[in-house]
Design an enzyme around this catalytic site. Sequence first.
Site, PDB file in Angstrom:
ATOM      1  N   TYR A 159       0.977  -1.400   0.030  1.00  0.00           N
ATOM      2  CA  TYR A 159       0.078   0.050  -0.084  1.00  0.00           C
ATOM      3  C   TYR A 159       0.878   1.132   0.215  1.00  0.00           C
ATOM      4  O   TYR A 159       0.873   2.089  -0.895  1.00  0.00           O
ATOM      5  CB  TYR A 159      -0.850  -0.056   1.177  1.00  0.00           C
ATOM      6  CG  TYR A 159      -1.764   1.245   1.399  1.00  0.00           C
ATOM      7  CD1 TYR A 159      -2.725   1.498   0.287  1.00  0.00           C
ATOM      8  CD2 TYR A 159      -1.519   2.044   2.165  1.00  0.00           C
ATOM      9  CE1 TYR A 159      -3.492   2.990   0.390  1.00  0.00           C
ATOM     10  CE2 TYR A 159      -2.247   3.259   2.568  1.00  0.00           C
ATOM     11  CZ  TYR A 159      -2.940   3.805   1.402  1.00  0.00           C
ATOM     12  OH  TYR A 159      -3.875   4.875   1.504  1.00  0.00           O
ATOM     13  N   LYS A 163       1.111   4.163  -3.033  1.00  0.00           N
ATOM     14  CA  LYS A 163       0.977   5.439  -2.956  1.00  0.00           C
ATOM     15  C   LYS A 163       2.196   6.430  -3.284  1.00  0.00           C
ATOM     16  O   LYS A 163       1.884   7.346  -3.897  1.00  0.00           O
ATOM     17  CB  LYS A 163       0.216   5.853  -1.619  1.00  0.00           C
ATOM     18  CG  LYS A 163      -0.961   5.259  -1.165  1.00  0.00           C
ATOM     19  CD  LYS A 163      -2.072   5.776  -2.116  1.00  0.00           C
ATOM     20  CE  LYS A 163      -2.530   7.005  -1.778  1.00  0.00           C
ATOM     21  NZ  LYS A 163      -3.723   7.421  -2.623  1.00  0.00           N
TER      22      LYS A 163
END
Length: 369
Positions: A159, A163
């Site tokens: 994750y 990002k």
Amino acid sequence: MADSAQVPTLVYLVTGGCGFLGEHIVRMLLEREPRLRELRVFDLHLSSWLEELKAGPVQVTAIQGDVTQAHEVAAAMSGSHVVIHTAGLVDVFGKASPKTIHKVNVQGTQNVIDACVQTGTQYLVYTSSMEVVGPNIKGHPFYRGNEDTPYEAVHSHPYPCSKALAEQLVLEANGRKVNGGLPLVTCALRPTGIYGEGHQVMRDFYYQGLRFGGRLFRAVPASVEHGRVYVGNVAWMHILVARELEQRAALMGGQVYFCYDKSPYKSYEDFNMEFLSPCGLRLIGAHPLLPYWLLVLLATLNALLQWLLRPLVLYTPLLNPYTLAMANTTFTVSTNKAQRHFGYKPLFSWEESRTRTIQWVQAMEGSAR
């Protein structure tokens, strides 16, 4: 955009507009952007509350679509002036595969950028995350840092990696020529831990406490501080950025901004109790009830079990090495960059943010009060 002040001529597209943050952005745009003629809400799953918004003076267009499908993004964007790209897959528990997280967060963002170029849409605001910076896998604290504070941003979890890559794409796209020859103006906003009405994790903690007889058990030392920010203030910052990008393109283009307000610095659990205590829950223990070494062992075992069981069943425990490191590492922000660059001030005080969140928790079915 400035010449059209107070005249409803602008078209905004909000990707992920039915999500936690997206809904607050959509509703606030309708309340606080007088130049808005049409608001397009693009999401994989459309929410029923969109129907009530269609009765107002602004045209609200609900578009069911997938950011991983470039043609769907381009079709939704055609004719838009501003894009607020908040769609993304937030997963730190292993519910989605690393490939899926990358496809949604990185390729989806690339599709949004490409659609801006193709359709001539000149202004792009991206919802990034503090996790682009940290906490890192080494557990280094980030204490009252700002956008320029040196910090070793080292990640292994899919994750934060996704990002970080997506944010880089957005910032590097600043200045790229769009259809018609004008430059694309982009910037990225990095919220710290968001809280407020609709926050799923807060909802989960609340119902967990109800299941344990109105009790939650301390797992993190009170000395580990986290920066939190109210969802209404995060939405407000997005709207201000979108409004100011044209006139301040040279200053704001290609920039990143932490989202912040006057919420107090506390441990994750102590902060949550600001809302859960008035709703009948208690936090048990002045110190963590389990030693840290045991939590590390349990988190490692959970990660191993997740890997072993993946071919058979989806095992997604709340405790894993990443979430344990996040919860046990101080990460607080102290900056005024957004105020200096585009006049941001929190729309909601801490007292208002707290009251609104408490009222939302109290309204949940099965309240402990």
